[in-house]
Write a protein that holds these residues in place. Structure first.
Motif, PDB file in Angstrom:
ATOM      1  N   THR A  34       0.789  -1.237   0.000  1.00  0.00           N
ATOM      2  CA  THR A  34       0.000   0.000   0.000  1.00  0.00           C
ATOM      3  C   THR A  34       0.820   1.285   0.000  1.00  0.00           C
ATOM      4  O   THR A  34       0.297   2.341   0.351  1.00  0.00           O
ATOM      5  N   LYS A  35       2.100   1.211  -0.406  1.00  0.00           N
ATOM      6  CA  LYS A  35       2.866   2.465  -0.471  1.00  0.00           C
ATOM      7  C   LYS A  35       2.195   3.411  -1.456  1.00  0.00           C
ATOM      8  O   LYS A  35       1.793   2.980  -2.548  1.00  0.00           O
ATOM      9  N   THR A  36       2.039   4.650  -1.059  1.00  0.00           N
ATOM     10  CA  THR A  36       1.402   5.745  -1.822  1.00  0.00           C
ATOM     11  C   THR A  36      -0.111   5.557  -2.066  1.00  0.00           C
ATOM     12  O   THR A  36      -0.741   6.398  -2.702  1.00  0.00           O
ATOM     13  N   GLU A  55       3.537  -2.376   4.210  1.00  0.00           N
ATOM     14  CA  GLU A  55       3.982  -0.986   4.113  1.00  0.00           C
ATOM     15  C   GLU A  55       5.503  -0.927   4.015  1.00  0.00           C
ATOM     16  O   GLU A  55       6.206  -1.719   4.633  1.00  0.00           O
ATOM     17  N   ASN A  56       5.996   0.056   3.249  1.00  0.00           N
ATOM     18  CA  ASN A  56       7.443   0.219   3.101  1.00  0.00           C
ATOM     19  C   ASN A  56       8.047   1.157   4.131  1.00  0.00           C
ATOM     20  O   ASN A  56       9.234   1.065   4.412  1.00  0.00           O
ATOM     21  N   TYR A  57       7.233   2.089   4.643  1.00  0.00           N
ATOM     22  CA  TYR A  57       7.788   3.120   5.524  1.00  0.00           C
ATOM     23  C   TYR A  57       7.036   3.179   6.852  1.00  0.00           C
ATOM     24  O   TYR A  57       5.797   3.155   6.876  1.00  0.00           O
ATOM     25  N   LEU A  76       5.863  -4.821   7.803  1.00  0.00           N
ATOM     26  CA  LEU A  76       6.836  -3.887   7.231  1.00  0.00           C
ATOM     27  C   LEU A  76       7.686  -4.630   6.215  1.00  0.00           C
ATOM     28  O   LEU A  76       8.280  -5.675   6.523  1.00  0.00           O
ATOM     29  N   ILE A  77       7.734  -4.101   4.972  1.00  0.00           N
ATOM     30  CA  ILE A  77       8.500  -4.768   3.916  1.00  0.00           C
ATOM     31  C   ILE A  77       9.636  -3.903   3.389  1.00  0.00           C
ATOM     32  O   ILE A  77      10.406  -4.345   2.550  1.00  0.00           O
ATOM     33  N   GLY A  78       9.718  -2.649   3.844  1.00  0.00           N
ATOM     34  CA  GLY A  78      10.761  -1.739   3.342  1.00  0.00           C
ATOM     35  C   GLY A  78      11.986  -1.752   4.243  1.00  0.00           C
ATOM     36  O   GLY A  78      11.954  -2.278   5.356  1.00  0.00           O
ATOM     37  N   THR A 160      12.353 -12.285  -0.099  1.00  0.00           N
ATOM     38  CA  THR A 160      13.283 -11.784  -1.120  1.00  0.00           C
ATOM     39  C   THR A 160      12.577 -10.976  -2.190  1.00  0.00           C
ATOM     40  O   THR A 160      11.361 -11.064  -2.375  1.00  0.00           O
ATOM     41  N   MET A 161      13.379 -10.179  -2.878  1.00  0.00           N
ATOM     42  CA  MET A 161      12.947  -9.416  -4.047  1.00  0.00           C
ATOM     43  C   MET A 161      14.004  -9.676  -5.119  1.00  0.00           C
ATOM     44  O   MET A 161      15.081  -9.097  -5.067  1.00  0.00           O
ATOM     45  N   PRO A 162      13.723 -10.555  -6.076  1.00  0.00           N
ATOM     46  CA  PRO A 162      14.730 -10.866  -7.103  1.00  0.00           C
ATOM     47  C   PRO A 162      14.908  -9.708  -8.070  1.00  0.00           C
ATOM     48  O   PRO A 162      14.140  -8.750  -8.023  1.00  0.00           O
ATOM     49  N   GLY A 201       7.404 -12.820  -4.671  1.00  0.00           N
ATOM     50  CA  GLY A 201       6.456 -12.648  -5.756  1.00  0.00           C
ATOM     51  C   GLY A 201       5.761 -11.301  -5.638  1.00  0.00           C
ATOM     52  O   GLY A 201       5.212 -10.975  -4.584  1.00  0.00           O
ATOM     53  N   MET A 202       5.836 -10.510  -6.728  1.00  0.00           N
ATOM     54  CA  MET A 202       5.193  -9.203  -6.812  1.00  0.00           C
ATOM     55  C   MET A 202       4.295  -9.219  -8.052  1.00  0.00           C
ATOM     56  O   MET A 202       4.110 -10.262  -8.664  1.00  0.00           O
ATOM     57  N   THR A 203       3.753  -8.059  -8.429  1.00  0.00           N
ATOM     58  CA  THR A 203       2.787  -8.029  -9.530  1.00  0.00           C
ATOM     59  C   THR A 203       3.283  -8.746 -10.794  1.00  0.00           C
ATOM     60  O   THR A 203       2.540  -9.487 -11.414  1.00  0.00           O
ATOM     61  N   GLY A 204       4.554  -8.540 -11.129  1.00  0.00           N
ATOM     62  CA  GLY A 204       5.056  -9.072 -12.397  1.00  0.00           C
ATOM     63  C   GLY A 204       5.367 -10.558 -12.390  1.00  0.00           C
ATOM     64  O   GLY A 204       5.510 -11.166 -13.454  1.00  0.00           O
ATOM     65  N   VAL A 217       2.499 -13.611  -1.086  1.00  0.00           N
ATOM     66  CA  VAL A 217       2.873 -12.800  -2.242  1.00  0.00           C
ATOM     67  C   VAL A 217       2.547 -11.346  -1.925  1.00  0.00           C
ATOM     68  O   VAL A 217       1.579 -11.051  -1.222  1.00  0.00           O
ATOM     69  N   ARG A 218       3.385 -10.433  -2.431  1.00  0.00           N
ATOM     70  CA  ARG A 218       3.267  -9.007  -2.094  1.00  0.00           C
ATOM     71  C   ARG A 218       2.875  -8.236  -3.351  1.00  0.00           C
ATOM     72  O   ARG A 218       3.703  -7.990  -4.209  1.00  0.00           O
ATOM     73  N   ILE A 219       1.613  -7.833  -3.433  1.00  0.00           N
ATOM     74  CA  ILE A 219       1.081  -7.250  -4.667  1.00  0.00           C
ATOM     75  C   ILE A 219       0.658  -5.798  -4.452  1.00  0.00           C
ATOM     76  O   ILE A 219      -0.207  -5.519  -3.616  1.00  0.00           O
ATOM     77  N   GLY A 220       1.264  -4.894  -5.222  1.00  0.00           N
ATOM     78  CA  GLY A 220       0.881  -3.485  -5.182  1.00  0.00           C
ATOM     79  C   GLY A 220       0.087  -3.114  -6.419  1.00  0.00           C
ATOM     80  O   GLY A 220      -1.142  -2.986  -6.398  1.00  0.00           O
ATOM     81  N   ARG A 221       0.791  -2.951  -7.561  1.00  0.00           N
ATOM     82  CA  ARG A 221       0.157  -2.464  -8.790  1.00  0.00           C
ATOM     83  C   ARG A 221      -0.952  -3.379  -9.283  1.00  0.00           C
ATOM     84  O   ARG A 221      -1.933  -2.912  -9.860  1.00  0.00           O
ATOM     85  N   GLY A 222      -0.820  -4.663  -9.068  1.00  0.00           N
ATOM     86  CA  GLY A 222      -1.829  -5.611  -9.528  1.00  0.00           C
ATOM     87  C   GLY A 222      -3.159  -5.449  -8.811  1.00  0.00           C
ATOM     88  O   GLY A 222      -4.193  -5.929  -9.277  1.00  0.00           O
ATOM     89  N   GLU A 226      -1.139   1.383 -11.352  1.00  0.00           N
ATOM     90  CA  GLU A 226       0.208   1.980 -11.348  1.00  0.00           C
ATOM     91  C   GLU A 226       0.326   3.063 -10.274  1.00  0.00           C
ATOM     92  O   GLU A 226      -0.620   3.806 -10.027  1.00  0.00           O
ATOM     93  N   ARG A 227       1.503   3.120  -9.658  1.00  0.00           N
ATOM     94  CA  ARG A 227       1.758   4.189  -8.680  1.00  0.00           C
ATOM     95  C   ARG A 227       2.158   5.467  -9.407  1.00  0.00           C
ATOM     96  O   ARG A 227       2.782   5.414 -10.449  1.00  0.00           O
ATOM     97  N   ASN A 228       1.793   6.624  -8.835  1.00  0.00           N
ATOM     98  CA  ASN A 228       2.198   7.908  -9.445  1.00  0.00           C
ATOM     99  C   ASN A 228       3.660   8.179  -9.176  1.00  0.00           C
ATOM    100  O   ASN A 228       4.134   7.954  -8.106  1.00  0.00           O
TER     101      ASN A 228
HETATM  102  C1  PLP Z   1       6.502  -2.100  -3.887  1.00  0.00           C
HETATM  103  C2  PLP Z   1       6.864  -3.437  -3.370  1.00  0.00           C
HETATM  104  C3  PLP Z   1       6.137  -4.578  -3.709  1.00  0.00           C
HETATM  105  C4  PLP Z   1       4.960  -4.562  -4.679  1.00  0.00           C
HETATM  106  O1  PLP Z   1       5.385  -4.310  -5.985  1.00  0.00           O
HETATM  107  P1  PLP Z   1       4.304  -4.316  -7.192  1.00  0.00           P
HETATM  108  O2  PLP Z   1       5.160  -4.457  -8.396  1.00  0.00           O
HETATM  109  O3  PLP Z   1       3.582  -3.019  -7.118  1.00  0.00           O
HETATM  110  O4  PLP Z   1       3.418  -5.480  -6.967  1.00  0.00           O
HETATM  111  C5  PLP Z   1       6.507  -5.786  -3.137  1.00  0.00           C
HETATM  112  N1  PLP Z   1       7.539  -5.871  -2.282  1.00  0.00           N
HETATM  113  C6  PLP Z   1       8.272  -4.804  -1.930  1.00  0.00           C
HETATM  114  C7  PLP Z   1       9.407  -4.975  -0.968  1.00  0.00           C
HETATM  115  C8  PLP Z   1       7.967  -3.558  -2.465  1.00  0.00           C
HETATM  116  O5  PLP Z   1       8.714  -2.493  -2.125  1.00  0.00           O
END
Ligand code: PLP
Length: 228
Positions: A34-36, A55-57, A76-78, A160-162, A201-204, A217-222, A226-228
């Protein structure tokens, strides 16, 4: 598409990926990142039944929690600066971005002062990218062993974030590497260490991550667009 439709679509893809790999769809939880994102849209995601808010922050989470109130789990993921740990322990149910002993020690100290046990994941930099946070795979065992005795922390698994690829198939070896690392650490049977969670795993690339064993799985844009 609105948030609810997006969540329905994401859950469908998650379930199909779980079934393809012989896993139960119930073994994978959906985090809305949910960042932004504004409060109304987060509330819509909560109503649609997402399991976890990510949340990242710390400051952004604090502000949102003050206006929205707390529903469900917040993770917290940031990247977390050591001096923010004292705030983080009050707002989050889990801190997924623990990648160094100094940070773990400070979260432990602040959790003890607050009278709680903080669940954590160890963040691993699977590709050894210079710009990314996370402990290198080669150092992950030592970090887990060092963190394990800290009484006010509870290690639940790995995150992880590959690297980013156009073709999500290219991320597969990195997801697999995280799962194999999880299995190796688990086999050590280190006291106080639970190694059930794989946050990847993220949106892509989440379908591939689920096939490789993701439990979160951590999904933002999906979900939110899209974030501004
Ligand atoms: C922003 C973010 C995501 C989500 O990314 P999307 O491509 O929007 O799904 C997942 N994990 C972390 C650590 C992020 O910062």
């Amino acid at each position: 598409m609105d948030v609810e439709d997006n969540i329905r679509q994401v859950r469908k893809i998650m379930a199909e990926a779980a079934n393809r790999s012989g896993r139960s769809p119930a073994g994978v939880r959906l985090m809305a990142v949910t960042k932004t994102v504004n409060d109304d849209r987060i509330a819509a995601a909560v109503r649609a039944g997402v399991d976890i808010i990510g949340e990242n922050y710390v400051q952004e989470a604090k502000r949102k929690l003050e206006t929205m109130g707390k529903t469900g789990e917040w993770h917290l993921i940031g990247r977390l600066q050591t001096n923010k740990a004292k705030h983080a322990v009050h707002f989050f149910d889990m801190i997924q971005s623990v990648d160094r002993l100094e940070l773990a020690t400070e979260i432990d100290r602040r959790a003890r002062a607050a009278g709680l046990i903080m669940k954590i994941l160890i963040e691993v930099n699977v590709a050894g990218e210079e710009t990314k946070s996370g402990v290198p795979i080669a150092d992950a065992f030592n970090l887990v062993r060092a963190v394990a005795p800290l009484a006010n922390l509870s290690i639940r698994g790995l995150m992880t974030m590959p690297p980013w690829f156009d073709d999500p198939e290219e991320a597969r070896p990195f997801f697999r590497a995280l799962r194999e690392l999880r299995d190796r650490i688990k086999a050590e049977g280190i006291p106080r260490v639970e190694m059930e969670e794989l946050s990847m795993g993220m949106t892509g690339d989440y379908a591939v991550a689920v096939e490789e064993g993701a439990t979160i799985v951590r999904i933002g844009r999906g979900i939110f667009g899209e974030r501004n």
